[in-house]
Design a protein around this motif. Structure first.
Motif, PDB file in Angstrom:
ATOM      1  N   PRO A 105     -13.761  -3.957   7.362  1.00 60.20           N
ATOM      2  CA  PRO A 105     -14.593  -2.756   7.526  1.00 60.20           C
ATOM      3  C   PRO A 105     -13.891  -1.448   7.137  1.00 60.20           C
ATOM      4  O   PRO A 105     -14.551  -0.459   6.873  1.00 60.20           O
ATOM      5  CB  PRO A 105     -14.929  -2.768   9.030  1.00 60.20           C
ATOM      6  N   TRP A 106     -12.575  -1.426   7.113  1.00 57.47           N
ATOM      7  CA  TRP A 106     -11.893  -0.155   6.818  1.00 57.47           C
ATOM      8  C   TRP A 106     -10.896  -0.258   5.666  1.00 57.47           C
ATOM      9  O   TRP A 106     -10.344   0.735   5.226  1.00 57.47           O
ATOM     10  CB  TRP A 106     -11.186   0.367   8.076  1.00 57.47           C
ATOM     11  N   ARG A 107     -10.693  -1.475   5.163  1.00 58.79           N
ATOM     12  CA  ARG A 107      -9.629  -1.688   4.176  1.00 58.79           C
ATOM     13  C   ARG A 107      -9.812  -0.849   2.909  1.00 58.79           C
ATOM     14  O   ARG A 107      -8.869  -0.213   2.430  1.00 58.79           O
ATOM     15  CB  ARG A 107      -9.606  -3.182   3.836  1.00 58.79           C
ATOM     16  N   GLU A 108     -11.036  -0.856   2.356  1.00 61.50           N
ATOM     17  CA  GLU A 108     -11.297  -0.127   1.109  1.00 61.50           C
ATOM     18  C   GLU A 108     -11.056   1.369   1.252  1.00 61.50           C
ATOM     19  O   GLU A 108     -10.549   2.025   0.350  1.00 61.50           O
ATOM     20  CB  GLU A 108     -12.762  -0.342   0.692  1.00 61.50           C
ATOM     21  N   THR A 109     -11.438   1.899   2.405  1.00 63.88           N
ATOM     22  CA  THR A 109     -11.432   3.356   2.585  1.00 63.88           C
ATOM     23  C   THR A 109     -10.154   3.902   3.220  1.00 63.88           C
ATOM     24  O   THR A 109      -9.777   5.041   2.954  1.00 63.88           O
ATOM     25  CB  THR A 109     -12.607   3.756   3.491  1.00 63.88           C
ATOM     26  N   HIS A 110      -9.497   3.104   4.066  1.00 60.15           N
ATOM     27  CA  HIS A 110      -8.409   3.680   4.862  1.00 60.15           C
ATOM     28  C   HIS A 110      -7.040   3.028   4.655  1.00 60.15           C
ATOM     29  O   HIS A 110      -6.062   3.479   5.248  1.00 60.15           O
ATOM     30  CB  HIS A 110      -8.758   3.608   6.362  1.00 60.15           C
ATOM     31  N   LEU A 111      -6.988   1.963   3.860  1.00 61.80           N
ATOM     32  CA  LEU A 111      -5.684   1.317   3.625  1.00 61.80           C
ATOM     33  C   LEU A 111      -5.076   1.843   2.330  1.00 61.80           C
ATOM     34  O   LEU A 111      -5.728   1.824   1.285  1.00 61.80           O
ATOM     35  CB  LEU A 111      -5.852  -0.210   3.539  1.00 61.80           C
ATOM     36  N   VAL A 112      -3.863   2.316   2.396  1.00 57.59           N
ATOM     37  CA  VAL A 112      -3.138   2.751   1.199  1.00 57.59           C
ATOM     38  C   VAL A 112      -2.106   1.660   0.900  1.00 57.59           C
ATOM     39  O   VAL A 112      -1.156   1.481   1.671  1.00 57.59           O
ATOM     40  CB  VAL A 112      -2.435   4.114   1.435  1.00 57.59           C
ATOM     41  N   PRO A 113      -2.287   0.906  -0.193  1.00 59.10           N
ATOM     42  CA  PRO A 113      -1.453  -0.294  -0.405  1.00 59.10           C
ATOM     43  C   PRO A 113      -0.080   0.007  -1.001  1.00 59.10           C
ATOM     44  O   PRO A 113       0.294  -0.559  -2.018  1.00 59.10           O
ATOM     45  CB  PRO A 113      -2.319  -1.125  -1.368  1.00 59.10           C
ATOM     46  N   HIS A 114       0.615   0.924  -0.383  1.00 58.82           N
ATOM     47  CA  HIS A 114       1.947   1.308  -0.866  1.00 58.82           C
ATOM     48  C   HIS A 114       2.905   1.469   0.300  1.00 58.82           C
ATOM     49  O   HIS A 114       2.493   1.759   1.417  1.00 58.82           O
ATOM     50  CB  HIS A 114       1.888   2.659  -1.601  1.00 58.82           C
ATOM     51  N   ARG A 115       4.174   1.321   0.009  1.00 64.41           N
ATOM     52  CA  ARG A 115       5.241   1.681   0.932  1.00 64.41           C
ATOM     53  C   ARG A 115       5.160   3.194   1.156  1.00 64.41           C
ATOM     54  O   ARG A 115       4.846   3.932   0.224  1.00 64.41           O
ATOM     55  CB  ARG A 115       6.554   1.316   0.249  1.00 64.41           C
ATOM     56  N   ALA A 116       5.418   3.649   2.361  1.00 63.02           N
ATOM     57  CA  ALA A 116       5.324   5.091   2.627  1.00 63.02           C
ATOM     58  C   ALA A 116       6.673   5.621   3.099  1.00 63.02           C
ATOM     59  O   ALA A 116       7.431   4.900   3.754  1.00 63.02           O
ATOM     60  CB  ALA A 116       4.266   5.352   3.695  1.00 63.02           C
ATOM     61  N   ALA A 117       6.959   6.866   2.740  1.00 60.55           N
ATOM     62  CA  ALA A 117       8.215   7.505   3.189  1.00 60.55           C
ATOM     63  C   ALA A 117       8.031   9.021   3.188  1.00 60.55           C
ATOM     64  O   ALA A 117       7.251   9.549   2.386  1.00 60.55           O
ATOM     65  CB  ALA A 117       9.358   7.115   2.261  1.00 60.55           C
ATOM     66  N   PHE A 118       8.734   9.712   4.100  1.00 58.16           N
ATOM     67  CA  PHE A 118       8.636  11.166   4.175  1.00 58.16           C
ATOM     68  C   PHE A 118       9.581  11.811   3.161  1.00 58.16           C
ATOM     69  O   PHE A 118      10.731  11.400   3.017  1.00 58.16           O
ATOM     70  CB  PHE A 118       8.970  11.660   5.585  1.00 58.16           C
ATOM     71  N   SER A 119       9.070  12.840   2.481  1.00 59.92           N
ATOM     72  CA  SER A 119       9.877  13.616   1.525  1.00 59.92           C
ATOM     73  C   SER A 119      10.585  14.745   2.270  1.00 59.92           C
ATOM     74  O   SER A 119      10.187  15.089   3.390  1.00 59.92           O
ATOM     75  CB  SER A 119       8.967  14.245   0.465  1.00 59.92           C
ATOM     76  N   PRO A 120      11.591  15.361   1.638  1.00 57.78           N
ATOM     77  CA  PRO A 120      12.280  16.485   2.286  1.00 57.78           C
ATOM     78  C   PRO A 120      11.329  17.618   2.685  1.00 57.78           C
ATOM     79  O   PRO A 120      11.599  18.339   3.636  1.00 57.78           O
ATOM     80  CB  PRO A 120      13.271  16.941   1.206  1.00 57.78           C
ATOM     81  N   ASP A 121      10.195  17.781   1.967  1.00 53.03           N
ATOM     82  CA  ASP A 121       9.266  18.857   2.343  1.00 53.03           C
ATOM     83  C   ASP A 121       8.339  18.444   3.491  1.00 53.03           C
ATOM     84  O   ASP A 121       7.414  19.167   3.859  1.00 53.03           O
ATOM     85  CB  ASP A 121       8.432  19.307   1.135  1.00 53.03           C
ATOM     86  N   GLY A 122       8.566  17.251   4.061  1.00 50.28           N
ATOM     87  CA  GLY A 122       7.799  16.803   5.235  1.00 50.28           C
ATOM     88  C   GLY A 122       6.510  16.089   4.892  1.00 50.28           C
ATOM     89  O   GLY A 122       5.808  15.609   5.786  1.00 50.28           O
ATOM     90  N   THR A 123       6.167  15.975   3.590  1.00 54.94           N
ATOM     91  CA  THR A 123       4.935  15.251   3.242  1.00 54.94           C
ATOM     92  C   THR A 123       5.233  13.743   3.204  1.00 54.94           C
ATOM     93  O   THR A 123       6.380  13.321   2.979  1.00 54.94           O
ATOM     94  CB  THR A 123       4.365  15.686   1.872  1.00 54.94           C
ATOM     95  N   LEU A 124       4.181  12.973   3.414  1.00 50.79           N
ATOM     96  CA  LEU A 124       4.314  11.514   3.392  1.00 50.79           C
ATOM     97  C   LEU A 124       3.910  11.037   1.998  1.00 50.79           C
ATOM     98  O   LEU A 124       2.779  11.259   1.545  1.00 50.79           O
ATOM     99  CB  LEU A 124       3.396  10.895   4.463  1.00 50.79           C
ATOM    100  N   ARG A 125       4.849  10.355   1.358  1.00 50.44           N
ATOM    101  CA  ARG A 125       4.654   9.904  -0.018  1.00 50.44           C
ATOM    102  C   ARG A 125       4.312   8.412  -0.013  1.00 50.44           C
ATOM    103  O   ARG A 125       4.978   7.627   0.656  1.00 50.44           O
ATOM    104  CB  ARG A 125       5.984  10.110  -0.744  1.00 50.44           C
ATOM    105  N   ALA A 126       3.255   8.035  -0.756  1.00 52.45           N
ATOM    106  CA  ALA A 126       2.904   6.613  -0.881  1.00 52.45           C
ATOM    107  C   ALA A 126       2.376   6.408  -2.286  1.00 52.45           C
ATOM    108  O   ALA A 126       1.274   6.873  -2.603  1.00 52.45           O
ATOM    109  CB  ALA A 126       1.847   6.237   0.145  1.00 52.45           C
ATOM    110  N   GLY A 127       3.160   5.781  -3.150  1.00 56.49           N
ATOM    111  CA  GLY A 127       2.788   5.696  -4.564  1.00 56.49           C
ATOM    112  C   GLY A 127       2.689   7.115  -5.113  1.00 56.49           C
ATOM    113  O   GLY A 127       3.575   7.939  -4.906  1.00 56.49           O
TER     114      GLY A 127
END
Ligand SMILES: Cc1cc2nc3c(=O)[nH]c(=O)nc-3n(C[C@H](O)[C@H](O)[C@H](O)COP(=O)(O)OP(=O)(O)OC[C@H]3O[C@@H](n4cnc5c(N)ncnc54)[C@H](O)[C@@H]3O)c2cc1C
Length: 479
Positions: A105-127
Motif C-alpha cells: 500500500p505504500w511502497r510505490e509512494t513512500h519507499l526510496v530504494p537507496h542507501r541513505a546518509a546525511f551530508s555535511p549540510d544536514g540534508t539526507l542523501r539517497a541516490g
C-alpha cells in the motif's frame, strides 16, 4: 534542492516497518529508505529460517528415542541435506512474500530504494534525491562480525548466517566459531543432520547462559553431539583444499567455517556526525538508558542498530516507540518489557527477568531454587534429555526476580515466569497456581518451593487455599 519531510526512516526491516506504521498514523510526509533486499532480516536470514532448519534437525534427532517408544525402522531414516535447505528456503520465501505484500500500500509512494546518509549540510542523501527531515528513525539493523582477513583467506569456505541458507547442501565437516545463540542453534542443527561439527568459543559462558550450574549442564549436553573447543582458533587454508583450524592445543581439518561471532550495528557511513550524532567505543549510539533518542538531536534508534538487545520483539517495540515519538517530536523515553531471551537448541535455553550475572554480586539477598528435569514424569514419557530450572527470588519478600531454564520446551515456562515477574508476583502467589500432571510445570513448582524455603518469610504449610482463607462459607456456599 532538498524536500522537507516530517520523518525519515532509514531501514525497512522489522524496526523500520514498525516505526513506519506509527508515523503513517499521523502524517503522510515520511519516506522509508532501503536499497533492499526487502522482507526483513528476521524472515530472510535470521529467526525464521534458522528455526525452520532446526526443526528438521530436531525431528530427525528424535529417531534416537524411537526404539524406547516401540517405533521400529529408525535406522532407515536419512537426511537429504540439499532438500532440508531447499525446504527451509521455500518456507522463508513464503514469509518474505508476506512482508512484501504488507508493504504494497505504500511502497510505490513512500519507499526510496537507496542507501541513505546525511551530508555535511544536514540534508539526507539517497541516490540523486535530497531530503530535509525534521526527525529520523535509524533502523539499519546489524551484520555478522567477521575477523579481519578471514574473508580474503577463506573465500567461499567462510559462511555467516547471511549466506548459510543459500548453501546447496551440507558439507561433511564444519567449524562453528562462536557459541552465542546463532552458533549454538546452527551448530547443533548441523550436528543433528549428520555433519561433523567442531565448535570454538573461549568464553566462560556460551549461549548467553551465565548461570554456572546450567552452563555446566549445557556443555555436557553439547559435547554429546559435537566437539566443543574452549579456545580461540585461527583458520588456515590447507594444501588439500580444506581449512585447518588451529588453536593453542591442537588443530583439525574442516570443509567450511561458520562464523557466528556476534553482530555489529550498521551505523557507519550514515553521516550521523553531520547531525551532532556520534558513536561510542563499541560503535553504538550513546543513547542514555531508558531512551531511544540522542539528546540534543532528533535522531531515534531502533532495532539492532539501537542500544537495546538484538532481539525481534525488542526491535518491534523500539520501532513503534521511535516512530511514535519521532512523528510527535517527543523524547523517546520508554519502559522495556520484562527481559525474555531464548536459544532454540535442545535442551532449550530460556531466560526471564534478571539474569545470574546481574544478581551474583548480591547472593546474600537472593534465594536460588533449583529443580532438575532428569527424573521428571513428563521428561521420562518423552524420553527427553533432562535439564534444570533455576529460580531467583528476593529473600526478604520472596518476590520473583528472574529465572534461567535449560530444558525441552523451556520457552513456555519462561513466558509464564516473565508474566509473573512483570506483575511483581511472589513465590507464594505462584505456588497457588495449578500445575497439571504430568507436565513440565510440576518441575517448575519444585524449583519455586525450593526458592521459597530459602526466603526469609514463612512458607505456607499448605499451598492450596483452605476454605477458611476464602470469602466463601464452605458450609452454606454463600459469599
Ligand atoms: C541467525 C539469526 C537468528 C535469530 N533468531 C532470533 C530469534 O529466534 N528470536 C529473536 O527475537 N531474534 C532473533 N534474531 C535477531 C533478530 O533477527 C534481529 O534482532 C532483528 O531481525 C533486527 O531487526 P532490525 O529491524 O533491527 O534489522 P533488519 O531487519 O536487518 O533491517 C535493517 C534494514 O536496514 C537496511 N539498511 C542498512 N543500512 C542502510 C542504509 N544506510 N540506508 C538504508 N537502509 C539501510 C537493510 O537493508 C535492512 O533492510 C536472530 C538473528 C540471527 C542473525
Amino acid at each position: 534542492m532538498a524536500d522537507d519531510l516530517e520523518v525519515a526512516i532509514i531501514g525497512a526491516g522489522t524496526a523500520g516497518l514498525s516505526a513506519r506504521a506509527e508515523v503513517a498514523k499521523l502524517t503522510d510526509s515520511y519516506r522509508v529508505f532501503d536499497p533492499g533486499p526487502y522482507g526483513t532480516t528476521c524472515a530472510r536470514t535470521a529467526c525464521m529460517p534458522s528455526k525452520a532448519f532446526l526443526q528438521s534437525a530436531h525431528d530427525f534427532h528424535r529417531r534416537h528415542a524411537f526404539g524406547d517408544l516401540g517405533i521400529v525402522g529408525a535406522e532407515y531414516l536419512r537426511v537429504d541435506g540439499a532438500r532440508v535447505l531447499e525446504e527451509t528456503r521455500l518456507l522463508r520465501d513464503g514469509l518474505v512474500d508476506g512482508v512484501l505484500e504488507s508493504m504494497k500500500p505504500w511502497r510505490e509512494t513512500h519507499l526510496v530504494p537507496h542507501r541513505a546518509a546525511f551530508s555535511p549540510d544536514g540534508t539526507l542523501r539517497a541516490g540523486d534525491l535530497r531530503f530535509r527531515p525534521r526527525a529520523t528513525v535509524i533502523a539499519t539493523g546489524s551484520r555478522p562480525v567477521v575477523p579481519e582477513g578471514w574473508k580474503e583467506k577463506l573465500g567461499d569456505r567462510l559462511v555467516t548466517s547471511d549466506g548459510f541458507f543459500e548453501m546447496g547442501g551440507l558439507l561433511a565437516r564444519v567449524a562453528v566459531v562462536g557459541l552465542g545463540a546463532v552458533g549454538l542453534e546452527l551448530g547443533q542443527a548441523l550436528a543433528r543432520l549428520g555433519v561433523d561439527v567442531t565448535a570454538f568459543d573461549p568464553a566462560p559462558s556460551i549461549g548467553g547462559l551465565t548461570d554456572p550450574d546450567l552452563q555446566a549442564r549445557l556443555r555436557r549436553a553439547l559435547r554429546a553431539e559435537m566437539t566443543v573447543v574452549e579456545a580461540q582458533a585461527e583458520p588456515v587454508k590447507s594444501d588439500c583444499g580444506g581449512i585447518r583450524m588451529e588453536w593453542a592445543a591442537g588443530d583439525t581439518e574442516v570443509d567450511c567455517v561458520l562464523v557466528a561471532m556476534g553482530r555489529a550495528p550498521n551505523l557507519e557511513g550514515l553521516g550521523l556526525e553531520n547531525l551532532g550524532g556520534s558513536l561510542d567505543g563499541n560503535g553504538r549510539p550513546p543513547v542514555p538508558a531508558g531512551r531511544l533518542d540522542l539528546p540534543g538531536t532528533r535522531l531515534y534508534f531502533a532495532g539492532d542498530a539501537g542500544p537495546g538487545p538484538e532481539l525481534l520483539h525488542e526491535a518491534t517495540d523500539e520501532g513503534r516507540v521511535a516512530g511514535y515519538c519521532a512523528v510527535r517530536g517527543e523524547d523517546a523515553v520508554f519502559e522495556r518489557r520484562t527481559p525474555l531471551r531464548m536459544v532454540f537448541c535442545d535442551p532449550q535455553i530460556a531466560l526471564a527477568g534478571a539474569t545470574w550475572d546481574e544478581l551474583e554480586h548480591r547472593t546474600d539477598s537472593v534465594a536460588v531454587g533449583e529443580a532438575s528435569f532428569e527424573r521428571a514424569g513428563r521428561m521420562r514419557l518423552q524420553r527427553g534429555s533432562g535439564g534444570a530450572v533455576r529460580i531467583y527470588a528476593e529473600k526478604s519478600s520472596a518476590r520473583l526476580l528472574g529465572a534461567a531454564i535449560l530444558a525441552p520446551e523451556a520457552e513456555h515456562l519462561a513466558h509464564l515466569l516473565a508474566y509473573a515477574i512483570d506483575r511483581g508476583d511472589d513465590l507464594k502467589s505462584l505456588l497457588r497456581m495449578p500445575a497439571y500432571h504430568p507436565t513440565h510445570e510440576e518441575v517448575l513448582r519444585r524449583a519455586l518451593r525450593a526458592a521459597l524455603e530459602l526466603c526469609d518469610i514463612d512458607a505456607a504449610e499448605l499451598e492450596a487455599i483452605r476454605c477458611k482463607d476464602t470469602p466463601v462459607d464452605c458450609e452454606t456456599g454463600r459469599g
